[in-house]
Enzyme design. Sequence first.
Site, PDB file in Angstrom:
ATOM      1  N   ASP A   1      55.796  42.828  18.970  1.00  0.00           N
ATOM      2  CA  ASP A   1      56.226  44.031  19.678  1.00  0.00           C
ATOM      3  C   ASP A   1      56.016  45.266  18.797  1.00  0.00           C
ATOM      4  OD1 ASP A   1      57.877  46.141  20.453  1.00  0.00           O
ATOM      5  OD2 ASP A   1      59.541  44.886  21.050  1.00  0.00           O
TER       6      ASP A   1
ATOM      7  N   HIS B   1      53.330  38.712  23.312  1.00  0.00           N
ATOM      8  CA  HIS B   1      52.764  39.904  22.699  1.00  0.00           C
ATOM      9  C   HIS B   1      51.382  39.642  22.112  1.00  0.00           C
ATOM     10  CE1 HIS B   1      56.999  41.285  22.922  1.00  0.00           C
ATOM     11  NE2 HIS B   1      56.413  42.459  23.095  1.00  0.00           N
TER      12      HIS B   1
ATOM     13  N   ASP C   1      55.706  49.532  22.211  1.00  0.00           N
ATOM     14  CA  ASP C   1      55.703  48.072  22.297  1.00  0.00           C
ATOM     15  C   ASP C   1      54.257  47.641  22.479  1.00  0.00           C
ATOM     16  OD1 ASP C   1      55.803  45.381  23.169  1.00  0.00           O
ATOM     17  OD2 ASP C   1      57.792  45.653  24.037  1.00  0.00           O
TER      18      ASP C   1
ATOM     19  N   CYS D   1      52.843  45.103  23.791  1.00  0.00           N
ATOM     20  CA  CYS D   1      52.412  44.518  25.064  1.00  0.00           C
ATOM     21  C   CYS D   1      51.901  45.573  26.029  1.00  0.00           C
ATOM     22  CB  CYS D   1      53.534  43.698  25.704  1.00  0.00           C
ATOM     23  SG  CYS D   1      54.894  44.678  26.388  1.00  0.00           S
ATOM     24  N   TYR D   2      52.370  46.831  25.871  1.00  0.00           N
ATOM     25  CA  TYR D   2      51.932  47.888  26.778  1.00  0.00           C
ATOM     26  C   TYR D   2      50.527  48.383  26.454  1.00  0.00           C
ATOM     27  CZ  TYR D   2      56.684  47.693  28.408  1.00  0.00           C
ATOM     28  OH  TYR D   2      57.866  47.247  28.930  1.00  0.00           O
TER      29      TYR D   2
ATOM     30  N   LYS E   1      61.403  55.484  25.598  1.00  0.00           N
ATOM     31  CA  LYS E   1      61.609  54.140  25.082  1.00  0.00           C
ATOM     32  C   LYS E   1      60.703  53.899  23.887  1.00  0.00           C
ATOM     33  CE  LYS E   1      64.661  52.697  28.062  1.00  0.00           C
ATOM     34  NZ  LYS E   1      66.030  52.285  27.657  1.00  0.00           N
TER      35      LYS E   1
ATOM     36  N   ARG F   1      58.426  52.873  29.342  1.00  0.00           N
ATOM     37  CA  ARG F   1      59.154  53.852  30.139  1.00  0.00           C
ATOM     38  C   ARG F   1      59.386  55.096  29.295  1.00  0.00           C
ATOM     39  NH1 ARG F   1      64.474  50.826  31.657  1.00  0.00           N
ATOM     40  NH2 ARG F   1      64.014  49.719  29.729  1.00  0.00           N
TER      41      ARG F   1
ATOM     42  N   HIS G   1      57.833  52.199  35.541  1.00  0.00           N
ATOM     43  CA  HIS G   1      57.613  51.263  34.438  1.00  0.00           C
ATOM     44  C   HIS G   1      56.116  51.027  34.290  1.00  0.00           C
ATOM     45  CE1 HIS G   1      57.792  47.537  32.067  1.00  0.00           C
ATOM     46  NE2 HIS G   1      59.053  47.826  31.825  1.00  0.00           N
TER      47      HIS G   1
ATOM     48  N   ASP H   1      55.057  36.561  18.939  1.00  0.00           N
ATOM     49  CA  ASP H   1      55.267  35.560  19.977  1.00  0.00           C
ATOM     50  C   ASP H   1      54.021  35.497  20.845  1.00  0.00           C
ATOM     51  OD1 ASP H   1      55.552  37.508  22.272  1.00  0.00           O
ATOM     52  OD2 ASP H   1      57.302  38.122  21.117  1.00  0.00           O
TER      53      ASP H   1
END
Length: 491
Positions: free
Chosen positions: A397, A407, A356, A358-359, A353, A350, A302, A404
């Site tokens: 996201d 993020h 996103d 946040c990554y 997936k 991952r 992850h 939010d």
Amino acid sequence: MTSSQENGDDTLDELLKDKARIEELSDDEDEDDSMTGPPFPGNHLKPRRKRKSKLHPQPQRKLLEIPPWIFDTNELFHNDVKTPSRNALDKTAAECLRFLTLLDIQGLPLNSHGLPHLRRKPHADFLRFFLGPLQTGFTAMDASRPWLFYWCLAGLSFLDVDVSDYKERLIETVRPLQNPGGGFGGGHGQYSHCACTYATVLALTAVGGLDVVDRKTMWQWLGTVKQDDGGFRMAVGAEEDIRGAYCAMTIITLLNLPLELPPDAPARKGGLTSFTDKLGEWVGRCQTYEGGIGGGPSNEVHGAYAFCALACLSILDAPHISIPKYLDIDALARWLASTQTTPEGGFAGRPNKLVDACYSHWVGACFALIEAALPGMKDGLWNKAALQTGPQGGMRDKPSARPDGYHTCYSLSGLSAAQNHYWYDSKSNTTDAGSGRLLAAFNWQAKRGTADELAVLKVDEEDVVALIHPVFVLRLEAVEAARRKFEAGGL
């Protein structure tokens, strides 16, 4: 009954219909702006959509020159192999392409390169909202209150907002969350937890409020979660994973707690005497055959766990010493680079997936740590120009999700990683000769990108995010203040 997951023709909306995890934003220009579902700030934070006018048509804009990496997908499988995952990936890519090509700018003001500006004030207003009274729906986050404090206060500081005015309010808010036995719970009367304690300590560091922390009981409590195999549990009797290792070592280092285990620490029965004993070896066992990092030995890889592992090792020693010592750095660098998606340009947490935002932090921030561990490596492992910001107050996201605090905070951190330069000062000491304090994590330096570099990224000076510490995810000034505050050590 056949589940939707077994039907390859289902859309992403149908797959998520009963999960309430992502709520689509309507494309209908005439639809009312009111939102239902999960709690969301009032309409004062959302600009009204303007109706299209036939009398005053919008001027034609030159579309952004499409960079070649958008089409370099490096697909492992044929696109005609349709699965629920494939459909979800295609749907998200189509959503993002509208913004990447500037086909849809949602009425945002543009910078000198034709890209949307970073909307500092709307983002700051959005974060400030969560520091006030919240709607009843937020009771679901009662056990995560410290995270709201950290996301919002750190995010505001990343936007160059002075958060020192929140110091007294935050101190009085977190004081009841501190347990007599040490550490902080997520809410009133809740057990101490490494993640909640980490978030509380970071939030207090951001505002200069660390005086409220009982450092002696904190040291004693951390001794109860240290394990004799080298790792840390998230709480007494809870799971042992890489988050606990990173959170615990961050707390110990910022507060300058003794590295020696308390006399009654359970890990002493296993022959351990220090919080750092066997820790590097335990982190090394979290790396898998893929090259990435799992939450624990033999766990799935992850992106966020990779950051926790690298940051933890960068606390233990200089990254060019500790990271190659315990990890296969080439394999990890390959795995991290492979998580940057095309055509979206962001990162997935991952394999296979969805992208996103946040990554952009959890993976994007890894590269400064990786580059510091690889002699001669200069900003070449990832595509910094590919990251994208959100259109409303707050960040999200992906285009189909709502903004939010989580993020917003980590998207800003990811932007900082892409816009600025970070390097490790290998000439500085890694331990204090007198107290034994670990100093490696305090040896980072940073500078803003040059005008030419910002031009390559198509970023104006006013859109550059603050310099953020690559290990502690706070402004560098706040980290330096914490280092000086507890320089004398002791309890």
